[in-house]
Motif scaffolding. Structure first.
Motif, mmCIF file in Angstrom:
data_model
loop_
_atom_site.group_PDB
_atom_site.id
_atom_site.type_symbol
_atom_site.label_atom_id
_atom_site.label_comp_id
_atom_site.label_asym_id
_atom_site.label_seq_id
_atom_site.Cartn_x
_atom_site.Cartn_y
_atom_site.Cartn_z
ATOM 1 N N ILE A 151 -40.705 25.071 -31.880
ATOM 2 C CA ILE A 151 -41.766 23.721 -31.971
ATOM 3 C C ILE A 151 -42.175 23.382 -30.310
ATOM 4 C CG2 ILE A 151 -40.567 22.791 -34.019
ATOM 5 C CD1 ILE A 151 -38.960 21.175 -32.178
ATOM 6 N N GLY A 152 -43.276 22.709 -30.479
ATOM 7 C CA GLY A 152 -43.541 21.996 -29.012
ATOM 8 C C GLY A 152 -43.356 20.709 -29.120
ATOM 9 N N GLU A 153 -43.311 20.093 -27.776
ATOM 10 C CA GLU A 153 -42.795 18.597 -27.667
ATOM 11 C C GLU A 153 -43.659 17.730 -28.242
ATOM 12 O OE1 GLU A 153 -42.387 19.866 -23.027
ATOM 13 O OE2 GLU A 153 -42.389 17.631 -23.351
ATOM 14 N N ASP A 154 -44.701 18.196 -28.844
ATOM 15 C CA ASP A 154 -45.519 17.372 -29.690
ATOM 16 C C ASP A 154 -45.256 17.501 -31.092
ATOM 17 O OD1 ASP A 154 -48.641 19.209 -29.519
ATOM 18 O OD2 ASP A 154 -46.617 20.020 -29.786
ATOM 19 N N GLY A 155 -44.429 18.276 -31.256
ATOM 20 C CA GLY A 155 -43.980 18.598 -32.844
ATOM 21 C C GLY A 155 -44.795 19.635 -33.467
ATOM 22 N N HIS A 156 -45.656 20.371 -32.909
ATOM 23 C CA HIS A 156 -46.390 21.221 -33.521
ATOM 24 C C HIS A 156 -45.486 22.558 -33.860
ATOM 25 C CE1 HIS A 156 -46.768 23.475 -29.446
ATOM 26 N NE2 HIS A 156 -46.676 24.441 -30.102
ATOM 27 N N THR A 157 -45.992 23.443 -34.521
ATOM 28 C CA THR A 157 -45.256 24.692 -34.888
ATOM 29 C C THR A 157 -46.291 25.629 -35.151
ATOM 30 O OG1 THR A 157 -43.213 25.713 -36.220
ATOM 31 C CG2 THR A 157 -44.641 24.284 -37.345
ATOM 32 N N ALA A 158 -46.017 26.889 -34.940
ATOM 33 C CA ALA A 158 -47.101 28.026 -34.980
ATOM 34 C C ALA A 158 -48.032 27.424 -33.914
ATOM 35 C CB ALA A 158 -47.383 28.308 -36.252
#
Ligand code: 6PG
Length: 265
Positions: A151-158
Motif C-alpha cells: 500500500i502507498g501512504e495514500d491508501g493505494h494498492t497495486a
C-alpha cells in the motif's frame, strides 16, 4: 463464491521478520495448491517493500518452493520498458525470478511498454483469461491462489489510486491508469478489484512508520471500505491477510492488534 472480507492481522518486530513469516506462509500455500490443483498461481507486488521477501524466496526457499508448477503474474506495472529502473518486472526478476528454476513460460509479465496502454491492458486480460483456474469443488472460478500487495501512504494498492475510475471497473480484469497518484508519475497497468477478488487469498506486506497513519485509517474504515482508501476495498475468496511491522501498526487501536492470528511477534 462471493468475495468477502475476512481480515487477518499479523504484527512483527520489523520488515525482516514479517518477510520471513510471509515467505513461510506462501511456500506452505504453494505446496497445498500444487497438491490440490497441480498449480500455484502467484501474483507479485511491485515497489520496495517486497524485495526482502523475494530475496528470501530465492535464497532460503529456492529448493522447497514448487517453482516448476508455479505461475507468476503481476498486480500492476509502470508503462516503461522491462529493463527500465522503474519496472516492477525488472525488480522482481533481479530479486527473485532470475534466481529460481521457474520455467520462463510460467512468468506472465505485463507488456506495459506496449502502446496504447489500453491495448496492453487488453492483451494481459486475454492472458489471464487463459489462466482461469478450473472450477474447484465449490464451483468458484478462483483464478489466483495468492496475491501479494503493498500500500502507498495514500491508501493505494497495486495501481488503484484513491477515487480513480479504475475502482469502479467491474467487467475487466486489467485496466490502464493514465495518471499515477504517486511516483513514478507514469501511466500504469493494474489488476482491477474483481481480478484481485478472484484470488483464494490476498496478502498485504506493509512496513515503516510512514505507513502507520494509512494502515490505521484502513482498519478504521467502514466494513464496505472507501474509494478514498483503495486498499480498504480489497476482497478475496478467502482471507485478506496483513503482514505488518510494528512501525506500520503503531497507530492501530489496541483492539485491532488482536485480530486474526496476530499476536505481536
Ligand atoms: C507500485 C506498487 C505499489 C506499491 C506501493 C508501496 O507499482 O508502486 O505496486 O502498489 O506496492 O506503492 O510501495 P513501497 O513498497 O515502495 O512502499
Amino acid at each position: 463464491m462471493e468475495p468477502r472480507l475476512v481480515r487477518q492481522l499479523h504484527i512483527y518486530r520489523n520488515l525482516s521478520s514479517a518477510s520471513r513469516a510471509l515467505a513461510g506462509h506462501l511456500v506452505q500455500e504453494a505446496r497445498r495448491a500444487v497438491q490440490a490443483r497441480g498449480r500455484f498461481r502467484l501474483v507479485l507486488a511491485g515497489g520496495r517493500t517486497p524485495q526482502p521477501l523475494y530475496d528470501l524466496l530465492a535464497r532460503r526457499y529456492r529448493d522447497s518452493m514448487p517453482w516448476p508448477q508455479t505461475e507468476v503474474y503481476f498486480g500492476d506495472e509502470r508503462c516503461v520498458p522491462p529493463r527500465d529502473r522503474e519496472s516492477n518486472y525488472r525488480m522482481a526478476n533481479q530479486a527473485l525470478l532470475s534466481r529460481v528454476p521457474i520455467p520462463r513460460r510460467r512468468v506472465h509479465r505485463m507488456p506495459a511498454e506496449l502502446h496504447p496502454p489500453a491495448a496492453a491492458a487488453a492483451a494481459y486480460a486475454r492472458e489471464l483469461r487463459g489462466a482461469a483456474g478450473p472450477a474447484d469443488a465449490s464451483g468458484t472460478r478462483a483464478v489466483f491462489d495468492l496475491i501479494l500487495l503493498g500500500i502507498g501512504e495514500d491508501g493505494h494498492t497495486a495501481s488503484l489510486f484513491p477515487h480513480s475510475r479504475a475502482l469502479g471497473v467491474q467487467r475487466s480484469w486489467v485496466v490502464a491508469v493514465p495518471r499515477a497518484g504517486q511516483p513514478p508519475y507514469v501511466p500504469r497497468l493494474t489488476l482491477t478489484l474483481p481480478a484481485i477478488a478472484s484470488s483464494r487469498e490476498v496478502c498485504f506486506l506493509v512496513a515503516g512508520e510512514d505507513k502507520a497513519k494509512v494502515v490505521s485509517a484502513i482498519f478504521d474504515a467502514a466494513p464496505r471500505g472507501t474509494p478514498a482508501l483503495p486498499a480498504s476495498l480489497v476482497r478475496a475468496q478467502g482471507p485478506v491477510s496483513w503482514f505488518v511491522d510494528r512501525a506500520a501498526a503503531a497507530d492501530l487501536p489496541g483492539s485491532s492488534r488482536g485480530q486474526g492470528l496476530g499476536p505481536r511477534r
